[in-house]
Design a protein around this motif. Structure first.
Motif, PDB file in Angstrom:
ATOM      1  N   PRO A 187       0.849  -1.201   0.000  1.00  0.00           N
ATOM      2  CA  PRO A 187       0.000   0.000   0.000  1.00  0.00           C
ATOM      3  C   PRO A 187       0.881   1.245   0.000  1.00  0.00           C
ATOM      4  CG  PRO A 187       0.014  -1.016   2.174  1.00  0.00           C
ATOM      5  CD  PRO A 187       0.746  -1.954   1.258  1.00  0.00           C
ATOM      6  N   VAL A 188       0.291   2.369  -0.374  1.00  0.00           N
ATOM      7  CA  VAL A 188       1.063   3.604  -0.545  1.00  0.00           C
ATOM      8  C   VAL A 188       1.865   3.955   0.703  1.00  0.00           C
ATOM      9  CG1 VAL A 188       0.868   6.091  -0.929  1.00  0.00           C
ATOM     10  CG2 VAL A 188      -0.478   4.523  -2.318  1.00  0.00           C
ATOM     11  N   GLU A 189       1.292   3.749   1.896  1.00  0.00           N
ATOM     12  CA  GLU A 189       1.992   4.149   3.117  1.00  0.00           C
ATOM     13  C   GLU A 189       3.220   3.286   3.422  1.00  0.00           C
ATOM     14  OE1 GLU A 189      -1.449   1.448   4.430  1.00  0.00           O
ATOM     15  OE2 GLU A 189      -1.080   3.022   2.953  1.00  0.00           O
ATOM     16  N   ARG A 191       5.370   2.377   0.882  1.00  0.00           N
ATOM     17  CA  ARG A 191       6.283   2.542  -0.249  1.00  0.00           C
ATOM     18  C   ARG A 191       7.380   3.528   0.119  1.00  0.00           C
ATOM     19  NH1 ARG A 191       1.930   2.401  -5.321  1.00  0.00           N
ATOM     20  NH2 ARG A 191       1.060   0.362  -4.745  1.00  0.00           N
TER      21      ARG A 191
END
Length: 200
Positions: A187-189, A191
């Protein structure tokens, strides 16, 4: 025959921003490694190796815990290194990068990577799916080698923590870059590790 080489940068290191060169995974790094293991669950891995650094070893341990059929082994050929030194062809924007690297470190890095290519890029026999859990610059140098690019061109290739890069090697054919820094499993958090944050 065909060899698939799965190149993974270790998970995020705890307190790396404070100048610690090696240390344990951060809580976020442990989550990254767990999701990487889930992503690799459908891959028929033949062999697996990891850099002996703490952060790469812990990443490999999490993969082993979740994929019991995978038993990553340490290899000194996967330690972080400086793959080549400054030359007149290096763009000025990158010239300062070598300021802290000694001639001995550069020569050691060059020799290490030559041995790593011979050891880990070796198609032949049955189809293989090999996993390497290593460091940013090592992966960048594998990609540069795959394209037979100028010696300095590993500069500017950045991998996220637990990003997945896949090379396909076949006897008598050029190496193919199947994917680079694939982050679909994160998920983006989670990366992290890129020079600039990805847009949301």
């Amino acid at each position: 025959m065909t060899q698939y080489l799965y190149l993974v940068r270790h998970g995020e290191q705890l307190d790396a921003e404070h100048g610690v060169t090696d240390g344990p995974l951060s809580p976020r790094g442990r989550r990254q490694a767990a999701l990487l293991a889930e992503r690799l669950g459908g891959v028929p891995l033949t062999n697996a190796w990891h850099a002996p650094s703490t952060v790469a070893t812990q990443t490999a341990d999490i993969v082993r815990e979740r994929l019991p059929s995978v038993d990553p082994k340490p290899s000194a050929l996967l330690f972080d290194c400086v793959p080549s030194g400054p030359t007149p062809e290096v763009p000025r924007a990158f010239s300062g990068w070598f300021a802290s690297a000694t001639d001995a470190e550069i020569e050691a890095g060059r020799a290490q990577m030559a041995d790593a290519f011979a050891e880990f890029l070796s198609p032949g026999g049955q189809e293989r799916h090999d996993l390497l859990i290593t460091h940013n610059l090592v992966i960048a140098e594998f990609i540069r080698h795959a394209f037979d690019a100028p010696a300095w061109r590993w500069l500017g290739l950045t991998q996220a923590h637990c990003g997945l890069t896949v090379l396909k090697a076949r006897t008598g054919r050029p190496i193919t870059l199947v994917s680079h820094n694939d982050l679909a499993h994160l998920p983006v958090e989670l990366r992290t590790g890129l020079v600039e944050p990805l847009p949301v």
